[in-house]
Design an enzyme around this catalytic site. Sequence first.
Site, PDB file in Angstrom:
ATOM      1  N   LEU A 167       0.836  -1.201   0.000  1.00 29.37           N
ATOM      2  CA  LEU A 167       0.000   0.000   0.000  1.00 29.37           C
ATOM      3  C   LEU A 167       0.871   1.251   0.000  1.00 29.37           C
ATOM      4  CD1 LEU A 167      -2.879   1.269   0.382  1.00 29.37           C
ATOM      5  CD2 LEU A 167      -2.449   1.152   2.846  1.00 29.37           C
ATOM      6  N   ALA A 168       1.995   1.186   0.710  1.00 29.32           N
ATOM      7  CA  ALA A 168       2.933   2.312   0.793  1.00 29.32           C
ATOM      8  C   ALA A 168       4.316   1.774   1.098  1.00 29.32           C
ATOM      9  CB  ALA A 168       2.489   3.292   1.876  1.00 29.32           C
ATOM     10  N   SER A 169       5.328   2.552   0.704  1.00 29.38           N
ATOM     11  CA  SER A 169       6.705   2.105   0.921  1.00 29.38           C
ATOM     12  C   SER A 169       7.560   3.291   1.339  1.00 29.38           C
ATOM     13  CB  SER A 169       7.263   1.493  -0.364  1.00 29.38           C
ATOM     14  OG  SER A 169       8.602   1.108  -0.186  1.00 29.38           O
ATOM     15  N   SER A 216      11.604   4.301   3.534  1.00 33.38           N
ATOM     16  CA  SER A 216      13.004   3.871   3.583  1.00 33.38           C
ATOM     17  C   SER A 216      13.242   2.740   4.572  1.00 33.38           C
ATOM     18  CB  SER A 216      13.898   5.060   3.946  1.00 33.38           C
ATOM     19  OG  SER A 216      13.462   5.636   5.154  1.00 33.38           O
ATOM     20  N   ALA A 264      10.539   0.763   6.147  1.00 33.81           N
ATOM     21  CA  ALA A 264       9.536  -0.309   6.124  1.00 33.81           C
ATOM     22  C   ALA A 264       8.546  -0.076   4.994  1.00 33.81           C
ATOM     23  CB  ALA A 264       8.808  -0.354   7.463  1.00 33.81           C
ATOM     24  N   GLN A 265       7.698  -1.074   4.754  1.00 32.28           N
ATOM     25  CA  GLN A 265       6.590  -0.891   3.838  1.00 32.28           C
ATOM     26  C   GLN A 265       5.346  -1.551   4.416  1.00 32.28           C
ATOM     27  OE1 GLN A 265       8.049  -2.444   0.105  1.00 32.28           O
ATOM     28  NE2 GLN A 265       6.893  -4.344   0.300  1.00 32.28           N
ATOM     29  N   VAL A 266       4.187  -1.178   3.851  1.00 37.42           N
ATOM     30  CA  VAL A 266       2.901  -1.555   4.431  1.00 37.42           C
ATOM     31  C   VAL A 266       2.085  -2.362   3.431  1.00 37.42           C
ATOM     32  CG1 VAL A 266       0.720  -0.629   5.301  1.00 37.42           C
ATOM     33  CG2 VAL A 266       2.871   0.447   5.958  1.00 37.42           C
ATOM     34  N   LYS A 308       2.784  -3.619   8.795  1.00 41.45           N
ATOM     35  CA  LYS A 308       4.023  -2.882   8.530  1.00 41.45           C
ATOM     36  C   LYS A 308       5.198  -3.829   8.716  1.00 41.45           C
ATOM     37  CE  LYS A 308       6.297   1.494   9.765  1.00 41.45           C
ATOM     38  NZ  LYS A 308       6.178   2.718  10.584  1.00 41.45           N
ATOM     39  N   ASP A 339       6.652  13.137  14.799  1.00 39.39           N
ATOM     40  CA  ASP A 339       6.847  13.010  13.346  1.00 39.39           C
ATOM     41  C   ASP A 339       5.543  13.368  12.638  1.00 39.39           C
ATOM     42  OD1 ASP A 339       8.375  12.532  11.110  1.00 39.39           O
ATOM     43  OD2 ASP A 339       8.046  10.375  11.094  1.00 39.39           O
TER      44      ASP A 339
END
Length: 546
Positions: free
Chosen positions: A130-132, A134, A136-138, A153, A288
Site C-alpha cells: 500500500l505504501a513504501s 526507507s 519499512a513498507q505496508v 508494517k 513526526d
Amino acid sequence: MTPGEVRRLYFIIRTFLSYGLDELIPRMRLTLPLRLWRYSLFWMPNRHKDKLLGERLRLALQELGPVWIKFGQMLSTRRDLFPPQIADQLALLQDKVAPFDGRLAKAQIEEAMGGLPVEAWFDDFDIQPLASASIAQVHTARLKSNGKEVVIKVIRPDILPVIQADLKLIYRLARWVPRLLPDGRRLRPTEVVREYEKTLIDELNLLRESANAIQLRRNFENSPMLYIPEVYSDYCSQNMMVMERIYGIPVSDVAALEKNGTNMKLLAERGVKVFFTQVFRDSFFHADMHPGNIFVSHEHPENPQYIGIDCGIVGSLNKEDKRYLAENFIAFFNRDYRKVAELHVDSGWVPPDTNVEDFEFAIRTVCEPIFEKPLAEISFGHVLLNLFNTARRFNMEVQPQLVLLQKTLLYVEGVGRQLYPQLDLWKTAKPFLESWIKDQVGIPALTRALKEKAPFWVEKMPEIPELVYDSLRQGKYLQHSVDKIARELQVNHVRQSQSRYLLGIGATLLLSGSFLLVNRPEWGLMPGWLMVGGVVVWLVGWRKTR
C-alpha cells in the site's frame, strides 16, 4: 575499512561530486589536499550546474538512500548548521523509495508468526504494498479472527547492515567538521550524529512503535480532536506491526477537505491544541507529525477529527522542562528577554556562568525584528528556532527532546496555516499555556502533589515510629558527640592560652637578659640566668602547642 565500506565510500564521493557538492569544502590550508584531489577526479564533473546548491544537496541525499534522506530531514531542523536556503531544501526531502518484493515481505511475516503461512492469520493479504518508505513498507489484509481490515508494517530485509555501514561513514565525516569549520566544535557534530543514530535505531524496532501508538491512543481515548488506530499487539514483533486500517482525507489535500465541508478554522485550531495537550498534559508527543502521517476523518466535517499514524518517533519532557518552556513562550511574547535569559540559566540549558546581560542582548537582537509583525503572522516554531540557535552560541547543550519539539511545532504550524491561513497560533495557545502554568502552582498543585505522594506515605506510615526512635537515639548520640567535641575544644583553648602566655614570658625574659648583658655588664651572672630561664619557659610553652 572493509572492501564493502570502500565501495560505499566511492559511491558517496561520486554522488557528491556529480552534484557539485565539493563547493561545501571550505577554502583553507587544511583542505588544500582535498581540493587538489577533487581536480584530479576530472571524470566526475558537476552534472547539475543549472541547479542551486541547496537543491543539489537534497537530490544527492535522495540518491544515497534512506539513511541519508532521514539524516537530511533531521538536519533541516537544525537551522544553526546551514543557511536558510539549504535548510529549506532539506525540509523537502521525501521518505519515499521503491518498494521491495512483496514475496519477501510475506516471508518476513511468516517468520515473525512462527513459520505458519500468512493465510493462517490473515485473509485477503495483498502482495502489492500500500505504501513504501526507507525503513519499512505496508501491506493490507483482513484479520482471520474477526474479519477486521488491518495494515501490516514490515521492516525492510537486510536494512540494518546498510544503516550501520552508512552511520560509520557519517561519524567519520562528523569528526572532521571541527577541523574544517571555525565554528565546528560549538556545533557538536558528533552529538548530532549520535542523536540521529538513536532515532534511527528506535524506528527499526516496531515493538517500540506499537507501544507508542497504544500510549497515544490511551491518552486521546474518546477525544473529538485526535484518533489513533488500534494496534493488535498479539500480532506484533520487532520486525512486524499490525494495526487497524483507517480511511481518511490526507491533511495536505485542502481541496478534498473543503469539498467534504470541513470546518477549516476549527481543524487548524485543533491541531495546535492537540500538540500542546500532548506536550503539557501528557508529556508524550508524536514527534513526526508531517503531512504524510496525518489524515482527517470523513465523518462529522463540522466537528473535524485528526487521525495520526506512524508513531515511531515520540518525544517527552520532564516537569521542569515543561515549566521552563511554557514560561519561555509567555516571556517571549511579552518581550521580556531578561526573563527568557534567566530561565535558560535556571533550567541548566546553558552553563551557570553565562553572562545574563550578554545573553539577553543577543536574544533581543535576534527576536525584536520578529515581533515587528502582527502576532497572527509570527511563527511560533521560528521563535523557538531563533531562541535555540542563539542559546547554542552561548554553549547550550544539545537537548534532543527540545529539537524534536521544535521540529514538530514547525510541522503543526505549517499544516495549520495551510488549512487556515489566518490561524493565530499565539491566540490559540496562550490560554492553554497560562492555564497550565496556573495549575502548577497554588492549592491545586499542592493537592495534586499530596495525592500523588499519598501511596508512598501510606506505605511508609508503619515505619514512622521506628524512624522517630532511631532519629531520637541518633540525636542523643549526636548530642554526646557535640558535648565531647565542645569539651575538647575548651581544653584546647585553655592549653593554647597557657602556651601563648608562657611563650610571651619566655620571649620577655630572653630579650631582657640580652639587653642587660649588653648594657649592664656589672650585673654579673644575672643576665645569663634570665636568658636561660627565658629559653626554658619558651620551650615549655612551645611543647604545649603541640
